[in-house]
Motif scaffolding. Structure first.
Motif, PDB file in Angstrom:
ATOM      1  N   PRO A  27       0.992  -0.930  -0.331  1.00 18.61           N
ATOM      2  CA  PRO A  27       0.084  -0.012  -0.388  1.00 18.61           C
ATOM      3  C   PRO A  27       0.849   1.607   0.314  1.00 18.61           C
ATOM      4  CG  PRO A  27      -0.614  -1.656   1.535  1.00 18.61           C
ATOM      5  CD  PRO A  27       0.204  -1.687   1.766  1.00 18.61           C
ATOM      6  N   HIS A  28       0.515   2.377  -0.148  1.00 15.81           N
ATOM      7  CA  HIS A  28       1.164   3.443  -1.059  1.00 15.81           C
ATOM      8  C   HIS A  28       0.163   4.083  -0.010  1.00 15.81           C
ATOM      9  CE1 HIS A  28       2.981   0.792  -4.523  1.00 15.81           C
ATOM     10  NE2 HIS A  28       4.125   1.704  -3.640  1.00 15.81           N
ATOM     11  N   TYR A  29       0.556   5.657   0.631  1.00 13.50           N
ATOM     12  CA  TYR A  29      -0.442   7.187   1.597  1.00 13.50           C
ATOM     13  C   TYR A  29       0.372   8.155   0.385  1.00 13.50           C
ATOM     14  CZ  TYR A  29      -1.037   2.539   4.260  1.00 13.50           C
ATOM     15  OH  TYR A  29      -1.496   1.174   4.827  1.00 13.50           O
ATOM     16  N   LYS A  30      -0.555   9.298   1.480  1.00 10.47           N
ATOM     17  CA  LYS A  30      -0.479  10.420   1.126  1.00 10.47           C
ATOM     18  C   LYS A  30       0.298  10.342   2.362  1.00 10.47           C
ATOM     19  CE  LYS A  30      -4.030  10.940  -2.573  1.00 10.47           C
ATOM     20  NZ  LYS A  30      -4.755  12.106  -2.400  1.00 10.47           N
ATOM     21  N   LYS A  31       0.713  11.820   2.480  1.00 14.29           N
ATOM     22  CA  LYS A  31       0.767  12.853   3.991  1.00 14.29           C
ATOM     23  C   LYS A  31       0.650  12.141   4.523  1.00 14.29           C
ATOM     24  CE  LYS A  31       4.400  16.605   5.276  1.00 14.29           C
ATOM     25  NZ  LYS A  31       4.569  17.766   4.781  1.00 14.29           N
ATOM     26  N   ASP A  32      -0.618  12.523   4.241  1.00 15.65           N
ATOM     27  CA  ASP A  32      -1.430  12.296   5.645  1.00 15.65           C
ATOM     28  C   ASP A  32      -2.577  11.435   6.349  1.00 15.65           C
ATOM     29  OD1 ASP A  32      -3.405  11.239   3.751  1.00 15.65           O
ATOM     30  OD2 ASP A  32      -4.596  13.941   3.582  1.00 15.65           O
ATOM     31  N   GLY A  33      -2.016  10.092   5.523  1.00 15.94           N
ATOM     32  CA  GLY A  33      -1.937   9.055   5.992  1.00 15.94           C
ATOM     33  C   GLY A  33      -3.209   8.440   5.159  1.00 15.94           C
ATOM     34  N   SER A  34      -3.598   8.921   4.213  1.00 15.98           N
ATOM     35  CA  SER A  34      -4.434   8.617   3.370  1.00 15.98           C
ATOM     36  C   SER A  34      -4.011   7.811   2.267  1.00 15.98           C
ATOM     37  CB  SER A  34      -5.058   9.504   2.697  1.00 15.98           C
ATOM     38  OG  SER A  34      -4.888  10.804   1.771  1.00 15.98           O
ATOM     39  N   LEU A  35      -5.089   5.923   1.915  1.00 20.00           N
ATOM     40  CA  LEU A  35      -4.562   5.844   1.658  1.00 20.00           C
ATOM     41  C   LEU A  35      -4.273   5.728  -0.377  1.00 20.00           C
ATOM     42  CD1 LEU A  35      -3.599   2.496   0.951  1.00 20.00           C
ATOM     43  CD2 LEU A  35      -5.885   1.991   0.876  1.00 20.00           C
ATOM     44  N   TYR A  36      -3.390   5.986  -0.815  1.00 19.90           N
ATOM     45  CA  TYR A  36      -3.781   5.600  -2.415  1.00 19.90           C
ATOM     46  C   TYR A  36      -3.436   4.385  -3.329  1.00 19.90           C
ATOM     47  CZ  TYR A  36      -2.823   8.113  -6.456  1.00 19.90           C
ATOM     48  OH  TYR A  36      -2.915   8.086  -8.557  1.00 19.90           O
ATOM     49  N   CYS A  37      -4.894   4.615  -4.115  1.00 19.93           N
ATOM     50  CA  CYS A  37      -4.887   3.321  -4.706  1.00 19.93           C
ATOM     51  C   CYS A  37      -4.819   3.713  -6.649  1.00 19.93           C
ATOM     52  CB  CYS A  37      -6.723   2.986  -4.922  1.00 19.93           C
ATOM     53  SG  CYS A  37      -6.300   2.448  -3.145  1.00 19.93           S
ATOM     54  N   GLY A  38      -4.840   5.152  -6.474  1.00 27.43           N
ATOM     55  CA  GLY A  38      -3.871   5.468  -8.632  1.00 27.43           C
ATOM     56  C   GLY A  38      -3.005   5.071  -8.889  1.00 27.43           C
TER      57      GLY A  38
ATOM     58  N   THR B 280       1.602  11.076  -6.907  1.00 25.78           N
ATOM     59  CA  THR B 280       1.109  10.097  -7.786  1.00 25.78           C
ATOM     60  C   THR B 280       0.883  10.483  -8.935  1.00 25.78           C
ATOM     61  OG1 THR B 280      -0.026  13.011  -6.641  1.00 25.78           O
ATOM     62  CG2 THR B 280      -0.330  10.833  -5.800  1.00 25.78           C
ATOM     63  N   GLY B 281       0.000   9.981 -10.107  1.00 28.61           N
ATOM     64  CA  GLY B 281      -0.212  10.286 -11.392  1.00 28.61           C
ATOM     65  C   GLY B 281       0.565   9.420 -12.490  1.00 28.61           C
ATOM     66  N   LYS B 282       0.102   8.654 -13.621  1.00 29.48           N
ATOM     67  CA  LYS B 282       1.224   7.989 -14.750  1.00 29.48           C
ATOM     68  C   LYS B 282       2.147   9.079 -14.611  1.00 29.48           C
ATOM     69  CE  LYS B 282       0.522   4.979 -18.327  1.00 29.48           C
ATOM     70  NZ  LYS B 282      -0.281   4.690 -19.423  1.00 29.48           N
ATOM     71  N   THR B 283       2.439  10.106 -15.129  1.00 29.49           N
ATOM     72  CA  THR B 283       3.639  10.817 -15.482  1.00 29.49           C
ATOM     73  C   THR B 283       3.636  12.644 -14.379  1.00 29.49           C
ATOM     74  OG1 THR B 283       2.336  12.457 -16.451  1.00 29.49           O
ATOM     75  CG2 THR B 283       3.442  10.357 -17.935  1.00 29.49           C
ATOM     76  N   MET B 284       4.676  12.615 -14.603  1.00 30.34           N
ATOM     77  CA  MET B 284       4.669  13.463 -13.252  1.00 30.34           C
ATOM     78  C   MET B 284       4.157  14.999 -14.092  1.00 30.34           C
ATOM     79  SD  MET B 284       6.434  14.813 -10.310  1.00 30.34           S
ATOM     80  CE  MET B 284       6.366  16.466  -9.857  1.00 30.34           C
ATOM     81  N   SER B 285       3.523  15.342 -13.249  1.00 37.22           N
ATOM     82  CA  SER B 285       2.613  16.940 -12.927  1.00 37.22           C
ATOM     83  C   SER B 285       2.539  17.885 -12.046  1.00 37.22           C
ATOM     84  CB  SER B 285       1.113  16.865 -13.615  1.00 37.22           C
ATOM     85  OG  SER B 285       0.329  16.096 -12.737  1.00 37.22           O
ATOM     86  N   ASN B 286       1.326  19.168 -11.778  1.00 36.42           N
ATOM     87  CA  ASN B 286       1.341  19.771 -11.096  1.00 36.42           C
ATOM     88  C   ASN B 286       1.457  19.301 -10.046  1.00 36.42           C
ATOM     89  OD1 ASN B 286       3.464  21.698 -12.694  1.00 36.42           O
ATOM     90  ND2 ASN B 286       1.905  22.903 -13.220  1.00 36.42           N
ATOM     91  N   ASN B 287      -0.173  18.718 -10.136  1.00 33.73           N
ATOM     92  CA  ASN B 287      -0.693  18.634  -9.602  1.00 33.73           C
ATOM     93  C   ASN B 287      -0.054  16.611  -8.377  1.00 33.73           C
ATOM     94  OD1 ASN B 287      -2.888  19.901 -10.063  1.00 33.73           O
ATOM     95  ND2 ASN B 287      -3.154  18.231 -11.732  1.00 33.73           N
ATOM     96  N   SER B 288       0.894  15.708  -8.616  1.00 38.67           N
ATOM     97  CA  SER B 288       1.267  15.149  -8.503  1.00 38.67           C
ATOM     98  C   SER B 288       1.792  15.626  -6.949  1.00 38.67           C
ATOM     99  CB  SER B 288       2.513  14.836  -9.198  1.00 38.67           C
ATOM    100  OG  SER B 288       2.361  14.168 -10.372  1.00 38.67           O
TER     101      SER B 288
END
Length: 64
Positions: A5-16, A28-36
């Motif tokens: 499992p992978h988590y964001k900094k706040d501990g929320s599970l990331y499934c994308g 996050t994201g298939k490729t690098m973006s400003n939203n990663s």
């Protein structure tokens, strides 16, 4: 790592989708973006965040 499992900094599970940088950083994201956003494994999270989440949580379907 696949299947871990992978988590964001706040501990929320990331499934994308995610991508990995040459230095090993997962984001996050298939490729690098400003939203990663940087992703973490359970043991990399601060102890205060670890206490709030289920370390055995799993995504229903892997998108990787």
């Amino acid at each position: 790592m696949k299947g871990v499992p992978h988590y964001k900094k706040d501990g929320s599970l990331y499934c994308g989708r995610l991508h990995k940088h040459s230095d090993g950083t997962l984001m996050t994201g298939k490729t690098m973006s400003n939203n990663s956003v940087k992703l973490f494994h359970y043991k990399e999270l601060p102890k205060s965040v670890q206490k709030k989440i289920n370390p055995k949580a799993k995504c229903k379907k892997s998108l990787n």
